[in-house]
Design a protein around this motif. Structure first.
Motif, PDB file in Angstrom:
ATOM      1  N   ALA A 107       2.296   9.117   7.562  1.00 31.60           N
ATOM      2  CA  ALA A 107       1.682   8.716   6.300  1.00 31.60           C
ATOM      3  C   ALA A 107       0.205   8.440   6.514  1.00 31.60           C
ATOM      4  O   ALA A 107      -0.205   7.928   7.565  1.00 31.60           O
ATOM      5  CB  ALA A 107       2.373   7.471   5.743  1.00 31.60           C
ATOM      6  N   ALA A 108      -0.611   8.792   5.518  1.00 32.98           N
ATOM      7  CA  ALA A 108      -2.058   8.557   5.595  1.00 32.98           C
ATOM      8  C   ALA A 108      -2.534   7.871   4.326  1.00 32.98           C
ATOM      9  O   ALA A 108      -1.986   8.068   3.229  1.00 32.98           O
ATOM     10  CB  ALA A 108      -2.788   9.876   5.795  1.00 32.98           C
ATOM     11  N   TRP A 109      -3.584   7.086   4.470  1.00 30.82           N
ATOM     12  CA  TRP A 109      -4.204   6.397   3.344  1.00 30.82           C
ATOM     13  C   TRP A 109      -5.716   6.457   3.522  1.00 30.82           C
ATOM     14  O   TRP A 109      -6.246   6.131   4.583  1.00 30.82           O
ATOM     15  CB  TRP A 109      -3.727   4.949   3.286  1.00 30.82           C
ATOM     16  CG  TRP A 109      -4.281   4.160   2.126  1.00 30.82           C
ATOM     17  CD1 TRP A 109      -4.059   4.379   0.807  1.00 30.82           C
ATOM     18  CD2 TRP A 109      -5.128   3.012   2.216  1.00 30.82           C
ATOM     19  NE1 TRP A 109      -4.729   3.441   0.044  1.00 30.82           N
ATOM     20  CE2 TRP A 109      -5.385   2.578   0.897  1.00 30.82           C
ATOM     21  CE3 TRP A 109      -5.700   2.300   3.280  1.00 30.82           C
ATOM     22  CZ2 TRP A 109      -6.194   1.476   0.600  1.00 30.82           C
ATOM     23  CZ3 TRP A 109      -6.497   1.201   2.985  1.00 30.82           C
ATOM     24  CH2 TRP A 109      -6.731   0.803   1.665  1.00 30.82           C
ATOM     25  N   ARG A 110      -6.394   6.934   2.481  1.00 31.85           N
ATOM     26  CA  ARG A 110      -7.841   7.099   2.517  1.00 31.85           C
ATOM     27  C   ARG A 110      -8.300   7.910   3.728  1.00 31.85           C
ATOM     28  O   ARG A 110      -9.306   7.608   4.366  1.00 31.85           O
ATOM     29  CB  ARG A 110      -8.545   5.753   2.472  1.00 31.85           C
ATOM     30  CG  ARG A 110      -8.331   5.023   1.150  1.00 31.85           C
ATOM     31  CD  ARG A 110      -9.151   3.753   1.049  1.00 31.85           C
ATOM     32  NE  ARG A 110      -8.960   3.115  -0.254  1.00 31.85           N
ATOM     33  CZ  ARG A 110      -9.533   1.970  -0.623  1.00 31.85           C
ATOM     34  NH1 ARG A 110     -10.340   1.325   0.227  1.00 31.85           N
ATOM     35  NH2 ARG A 110      -9.315   1.468  -1.826  1.00 31.85           N
TER      36      ARG A 110
ATOM     37  N   PRO B  85       4.054   6.890  -6.479  1.00 34.82           N
ATOM     38  CA  PRO B  85       3.950   7.925  -7.519  1.00 34.82           C
ATOM     39  C   PRO B  85       2.766   8.871  -7.313  1.00 34.82           C
ATOM     40  O   PRO B  85       2.803  10.020  -7.764  1.00 34.82           O
ATOM     41  CB  PRO B  85       3.809   7.112  -8.813  1.00 34.82           C
ATOM     42  CG  PRO B  85       3.376   5.744  -8.377  1.00 34.82           C
ATOM     43  CD  PRO B  85       3.979   5.537  -7.033  1.00 34.82           C
ATOM     44  N   GLY B  86       1.718   8.409  -6.636  1.00 29.23           N
ATOM     45  CA  GLY B  86       0.550   9.272  -6.441  1.00 29.23           C
ATOM     46  C   GLY B  86       0.471   9.904  -5.070  1.00 29.23           C
ATOM     47  O   GLY B  86      -0.548  10.526  -4.720  1.00 29.23           O
TER      48      GLY B  86
ATOM     49  N   VAL C  68       0.841  -1.188   0.000  1.00 29.39           N
ATOM     50  CA  VAL C  68       0.000   0.000   0.000  1.00 29.39           C
ATOM     51  C   VAL C  68       0.878   1.241   0.000  1.00 29.39           C
ATOM     52  O   VAL C  68       1.803   1.371   0.808  1.00 29.39           O
ATOM     53  CB  VAL C  68      -0.919   0.015   1.239  1.00 29.39           C
ATOM     54  CG1 VAL C  68      -1.677   1.329   1.309  1.00 29.39           C
ATOM     55  CG2 VAL C  68      -1.893  -1.149   1.181  1.00 29.39           C
ATOM     56  N   HIS C  69       0.618   2.139  -0.937  1.00 24.15           N
ATOM     57  CA  HIS C  69       1.285   3.429  -0.936  1.00 24.15           C
ATOM     58  C   HIS C  69       0.370   4.465  -0.305  1.00 24.15           C
ATOM     59  O   HIS C  69      -0.841   4.463  -0.541  1.00 24.15           O
ATOM     60  CB  HIS C  69       1.651   3.862  -2.366  1.00 24.15           C
ATOM     61  CG  HIS C  69       2.799   3.096  -2.934  1.00 24.15           C
ATOM     62  ND1 HIS C  69       2.823   2.657  -4.241  1.00 24.15           N
ATOM     63  CD2 HIS C  69       3.961   2.676  -2.372  1.00 24.15           C
ATOM     64  CE1 HIS C  69       3.947   2.009  -4.467  1.00 24.15           C
ATOM     65  NE2 HIS C  69       4.652   2.008  -3.347  1.00 24.15           N
TER      66      HIS C  69
ATOM     67  N   GLU D 109       9.398   6.498   4.391  1.00 27.47           N
ATOM     68  CA  GLU D 109       9.865   6.688   3.015  1.00 27.47           C
ATOM     69  C   GLU D 109       9.357   5.589   2.086  1.00 27.47           C
ATOM     70  O   GLU D 109       8.980   5.846   0.932  1.00 27.47           O
ATOM     71  CB  GLU D 109      11.396   6.736   2.985  1.00 27.47           C
ATOM     72  CG  GLU D 109      11.975   7.295   1.700  1.00 27.47           C
ATOM     73  CD  GLU D 109      11.736   8.786   1.546  1.00 27.47           C
ATOM     74  OE1 GLU D 109      11.730   9.247   0.387  1.00 27.47           O
ATOM     75  OE2 GLU D 109      11.548   9.478   2.569  1.00 27.47           O
ATOM     76  N   GLY D 110       9.306   4.364   2.581  1.00 29.15           N
ATOM     77  CA  GLY D 110       8.881   3.253   1.751  1.00 29.15           C
ATOM     78  C   GLY D 110       7.407   3.267   1.405  1.00 29.15           C
ATOM     79  O   GLY D 110       6.955   2.496   0.547  1.00 29.15           O
TER      80      GLY D 110
END
Length: 534
Positions: free
Chosen positions: A27-30, A48-49, A2-3, A43-44
């Motif tokens: 870091a956040a997702w959705r 790209p988005g 997951v990015h 960092e990992g």
């Protein structure tokens, strides 16, 4: 793999999470926080988005959460006659005159924010002041407290208010020495004017909410609770819903519903087929039921046990009969509503605690009843607060802007009990602004909580000051707790919403007297940047 959708890095992150208080990146997702930790760990997760926000050495905190404000009223104050900075009656009059020149005869002039304690004349404007510049426009100007307002003669005429009009229950029509109304209407007497004001349109309300949302985003506010919703406009809740959906109001919002607008069915408050506190989604929810018990200190309508120092013989007023208050709290509790009670004077706070104890008993804290403001707290009431543990939602900025008015109203002895903070360490505490009553910028509220200094420069019971960490927690974790949202908001930890603010200086390394000068670099709600200031 997951990015992340969003990453902030390159700054000092204070998470306010006791298990992981400091971090280098997030870091956040959705919309939710995926990870918080060292820069190399995050960092990992960058793809790209991913939107990467480089804090460039700045300080990152959980977003500020104003637990008691008036979002729509604040927005309207940005587009109507704004009298917050008026220092003379003549400035009030000129502001009305300027507005009158811009609109057709017969249209209402609305505005507010004046404070007679800041006017050189030390009195309220009257219809006699307003009439010469507004003979063809009805005028209604709200006091800074929201507990009274001034009408001109045309507005009084349209409302049918004459020397024979009786005071309504819980209100007062102020009269001159001849018995004629001066135009000043206190507490429920305001409704005599408000009921004839032309309603705001849906688009006007949305425009005001958008104005408020922009200003709050620029101040680092990511969540706010409108502490008196449902009485301003016919489609007020629809306007909120559309403003949120259209991105006009970027903050998460809770609406505390005006009890006077709820109908009773089967001995319960009924709101749209039984909806109650908590209904909604992560952006817009129903909050508590709002119940007014008294008025304001600077307006001398807050209910006190002992009379005001000035004028003597005045005790203020309870706008709720104590037994009727108990029944309202009981009805709300039975209907699934949290209760938020406006109580400033000690007599009003006592009535609120009596109602909480009678209805909820020893388990009251579990239901999180709220006391809004909690202004005059003598030792016996402080002990009851510590025992019952309601949520106290208070406003330290009052001390700076209104402190001199408090001292004039109460005298020196009671100042030791006025708007305590440190004494409430054993009570759930949320900080807020009550804007537009006072300036709502959170950094100014934090500065007031740490310094307790008035505009005139004197310290109001400095031993009641909070530490910076305590104040920050009350403006984040405490505010979330007040809204049953502490599992989603308040700290920066995995699983919670990615709501944060980037500050241009570290508040822990800033002189408390200078906190308000810290610039806001960015405000983020759900991993979306809603304000950038550099």
């Amino acid at each position: 793999m997951v990015h992340a959708d969003f990453v902030v890095r390159g700054g000092r992150i204070y998470t306010l999470d006791p298990a992981n208080p400091r971090a280098e990146a997030l870091a956040a997702w959705r919309g939710r926080i995926l990870a918080v930790g060292r820069a190399e760990e995050i960092e990992g997760l960058i793809g790209p988005g991913t939107r990467v926000l480089d804090a460039r050495g700045a300080t990152v905190l959980p977003g500020f959460h104003d637990a008691h404000c008036h979002i729509l009223l604040f927005g309207l104050s940005l587009v109507e006659v704004n009298l917050r900075e008026a220092t003379r009656i003549s400035e009030v009059v000129e502001a009305v005159a300027a507005h009158a020149r811009k609109i057709p005869p017969g249209r209402w002039i609305r505005g507010g924010g004046y404070n007679e304690n800041k006017l050189a004349e030390r009195r309220h404007p009257t219809r006699y002041d307003l009439d010469p510049v507004s003979p063809h426009h009805p005028v209604w100007l709200s006091h800074i407290s929201g507990h009274m307002g001034v009408a001109n003669s045309l507005a009084l005429e349209r409302a049918g208010i004459t020397r024979e009009t009786p005071d309504p229950p819980g209100g007062h029509i102020v009269r001159d020495e001849r018995g004629e109304p001066t135009g000043l209407l206190q507490e429920t007497a305001q409704e005599l004017i408000k009921r004839i004001l032309p309603p705001y349109s849906l688009e006007e309300v949305k425009a005001a909410l958008a104005a408020a949302g922009r200003r709050m985003a620029a101040e680092g506010i990511t969540a706010a609770q409108d502490a008196w919703a449902g009485w301003i406009a016919p489609e007020e809740f629809r306007a909120y819903q559309e403003a949120v959906a259209e991105g006009l109001l970027p903050q998460r919002a809770w609406l505390l519903v005006d009890v006077e607008r709820l109908r009773v069915q089967d001995e319960r408050f009924d709101f749209a087929f039984g909806l109650h506190t908590g209904f909604g989604d992560d952006r817009l929810r129903l909050g508590a039921i709002k119940i007014f018990i008294d008025g304001s200190l600077i307006g001398r309508t807050a209910a006190l046990r002992q009379p005001y120092a000035d004028p003597p013989g005045v005790f203020g007023m309870l706008v709720q009969d104590p037994r009727g208050l108990v029944e309202r709290v009981r009805r709300a509790h039975a209907s699934g509503w949290q209760v938020a009670m406006h109580a400033i004077g000690d007599r009003a706070i006592e009535a609120a605690l009596d109602a909480i104890e009678e209805v909820m008993g020893p388990e009251a804290a579990r239901f999180r009843p709220r006391i809004e403001h909690c202004g005059v707290v003598p030792p016996d009431l402080l002990q009851r607060l510590r025992r019952l543990r309601p949520v106290v939602v208070t406003q330290p900025r009052f001390l700076y802007e209104l402190g001199e008015g408090f001292r004039a109203a109460l005298g020196e002895e009671r100042m030791a009990w006025t708007y305590p903070l440190a004494s409430l360490r054993e009570v759930p505490l949320a900080l807020s602004s009550d804007r537009p009553v006072v300036d709502g910028a959170p950094l100014r509220g934090l500065q007031a909580a740490l310094t307790r200094r008035t505009r005139e420069g004197w310290a109001l019971v400095p031993q009641e000051a909070l530490t910076l960490e305590e104040a920050l927690r009350a403006y984040t974790v405490g505010a979330a707790y007040a809204a049953f949202a502490e599992k989603e908001l308040g700290t920066l930890e995995p699983g919670k919403w990615a709501d944060l603010v980037v500050l241009g200086a570290d508040p822990f390394e800033t002189d408390p007297e200078a906190l308000e000068t810290i610039p806001i670099y960015a405000t983020v709600v759900g991993g979306q940047v809603v304000y950038e200031g550099r």
